[in-house]
Write a protein that holds these residues in place. Structure first.
Motif, mmCIF file in Angstrom:
data_model
loop_
_atom_site.group_PDB
_atom_site.id
_atom_site.type_symbol
_atom_site.label_atom_id
_atom_site.label_comp_id
_atom_site.label_asym_id
_atom_site.label_seq_id
_atom_site.Cartn_x
_atom_site.Cartn_y
_atom_site.Cartn_z
ATOM 1 N N VAL A 107 4.410 -44.213 -22.546
ATOM 2 C CA VAL A 107 5.109 -43.571 -23.657
ATOM 3 C C VAL A 107 4.277 -43.608 -24.940
ATOM 4 O O VAL A 107 4.385 -42.724 -25.787
ATOM 5 C CB VAL A 107 6.504 -44.200 -23.853
ATOM 6 N N GLU A 108 3.421 -44.616 -25.073
ATOM 7 C CA GLU A 108 2.584 -44.720 -26.273
ATOM 8 C C GLU A 108 1.673 -43.507 -26.429
ATOM 9 O O GLU A 108 1.314 -43.128 -27.544
ATOM 10 C CB GLU A 108 1.730 -45.999 -26.216
ATOM 11 N N LEU A 109 1.282 -42.906 -25.310
ATOM 12 C CA LEU A 109 0.405 -41.737 -25.382
ATOM 13 C C LEU A 109 1.075 -40.565 -26.092
ATOM 14 O O LEU A 109 0.403 -39.745 -26.708
ATOM 15 C CB LEU A 109 -0.051 -41.326 -23.978
ATOM 16 N N ALA A 110 2.404 -40.516 -26.020
ATOM 17 C CA ALA A 110 3.135 -39.435 -26.689
ATOM 18 C C ALA A 110 2.999 -39.537 -28.205
ATOM 19 O O ALA A 110 2.966 -38.520 -28.898
ATOM 20 C CB ALA A 110 4.603 -39.452 -26.285
ATOM 21 N N PRO B 237 0.322 -36.492 -29.318
ATOM 22 C CA PRO B 237 1.514 -35.717 -28.940
ATOM 23 C C PRO B 237 1.210 -34.357 -28.323
ATOM 24 O O PRO B 237 1.838 -33.966 -27.334
ATOM 25 C CB PRO B 237 2.286 -35.573 -30.256
ATOM 26 N N LYS B 238 0.234 -33.644 -28.878
ATOM 27 C CA LYS B 238 -0.106 -32.319 -28.344
ATOM 28 C C LYS B 238 -0.650 -32.441 -26.922
ATOM 29 O O LYS B 238 -0.256 -31.693 -26.019
ATOM 30 C CB LYS B 238 -1.141 -31.650 -29.255
ATOM 31 N N GLU B 239 -1.551 -33.399 -26.705
ATOM 32 C CA GLU B 239 -2.153 -33.596 -25.392
ATOM 33 C C GLU B 239 -1.118 -34.126 -24.392
ATOM 34 O O GLU B 239 -1.149 -33.771 -23.212
ATOM 35 C CB GLU B 239 -3.340 -34.552 -25.479
ATOM 36 N N PHE B 240 -0.211 -34.979 -24.879
ATOM 37 C CA PHE B 240 0.840 -35.503 -24.009
ATOM 38 C C PHE B 240 1.732 -34.357 -23.526
ATOM 39 O O PHE B 240 2.063 -34.266 -22.341
ATOM 40 C CB PHE B 240 1.669 -36.549 -24.758
ATOM 41 N N GLU B 241 2.109 -33.486 -24.446
ATOM 42 C CA GLU B 241 2.968 -32.353 -24.092
ATOM 43 C C GLU B 241 2.255 -31.418 -23.118
ATOM 44 O O GLU B 241 2.879 -30.852 -22.221
ATOM 45 C CB GLU B 241 3.364 -31.599 -25.365
ATOM 46 N N ALA B 242 0.936 -31.286 -23.278
ATOM 47 C CA ALA B 242 0.147 -30.373 -22.441
ATOM 48 C C ALA B 242 -0.406 -31.055 -21.191
ATOM 49 O O ALA B 242 -1.174 -30.443 -20.447
ATOM 50 C CB ALA B 242 -1.004 -29.789 -23.253
ATOM 51 N N ARG B 243 -0.007 -32.314 -20.950
ATOM 52 C CA ARG B 243 -0.574 -33.044 -19.808
ATOM 53 C C ARG B 243 -0.399 -32.251 -18.516
ATOM 54 O O ARG B 243 0.577 -31.522 -18.346
ATOM 55 C CB ARG B 243 0.064 -34.423 -19.686
ATOM 56 N N ILE B 244 -1.362 -32.400 -17.647
ATOM 57 C CA ILE B 244 -1.325 -31.705 -16.370
ATOM 58 C C ILE B 244 -0.482 -32.534 -15.418
ATOM 59 O O ILE B 244 -0.854 -33.644 -15.043
ATOM 60 C CB ILE B 244 -2.744 -31.506 -15.801
#
Length: 195
Positions: A68-71, A75-82
């Motif tokens: 959750v810390e990655l969010a 945040p942008k990369e977390f939302e776009a995670r594959i």
């Protein structure tokens, strides 16, 4: 393999499947140390404007959600995670491979949650595709020390450079007194043992 230094200007960071369930299966490195190292890599990538690609696998199953810390860190990369379902080698997922290509860098820093599965196969694929790769060994681990050693040896024999989190952050800093170095120092200091 090129011996040119990895810098924030020529490198992309790939963090593969740092999910709470999968992390609990790792026994070759303490959970908190692996987690701190993975988060320090993400923080550094963001601090120096380095492309950061995140992935997860089967979040709704035993692997669990991405840290959750990655969010909050990215945040942008977390939302776009594959988010993939069942594909072992993340580089076999066209969405992930496309994100790596879009980053436009020929040097890759790869840290996967399990070196013996999540890290080894995309590293081998990236090397075959002509990328220079550094694997951050202590931002992941394996269920056993033997499995970890074998995976790291396999990647090194294929041409990857095996590194540690602090060693890599120092390489990216280049000079602690530079603007970039000053942005990285806090993430290095956060990993130092406390007395």
């Amino acid at each position: 393999m090129s011996l040119d230094p990895f810098t924030a200007d020529n490198t992309a960071m790939l963090l593969i499947d740092h999910q709470v369930g999968t992390m609990s299966w790792v026994r070759s490195i303490p959970f908190q140390q692996m987690k701190a190292n993975a988060l320090a890599l993400a923080k550094t990538a963001k601090a120096v404007d380095m492309p950061l690609v995140l992935s997860s696998s089967m979040e709704q199953y035993a692997q669990g959600p991405l840290l959750v810390e990655l969010a909050s860190i990215a945040p942008k990369e977390f939302e776009a995670r594959i988010q993939r379902l069942g594909v072992v080698n993340v580089m076999d997922d066209e969405n992930f491979a496309g994100a790596v290509r879009e980053a436009g860098r020929k040097k890759l820093i790869i840290a996967g949650v399990t070196n013996d599965i999540c890290t080894v196969y995309p590293t081998l694929t990236a090397l075959l595709l002509g990328y220079d790769v550094q694997v951050v060994a202590d931002a992941g681990g394996s269920p056993t020390k033997m499995a970890d050693d074998i995976a790291l040896r396999r990647m090194e024999n294929a041409g990857a450079t095996i590194t540690s989190t602090v060693q890599l952050l120092a390489e990216l800093a280049e000079n602690w007194t530079s603007e970039r170095g000053a942005k990285i120092i806090p993430h290095v200091m956060g990993l130092m043992p406390q007395q």
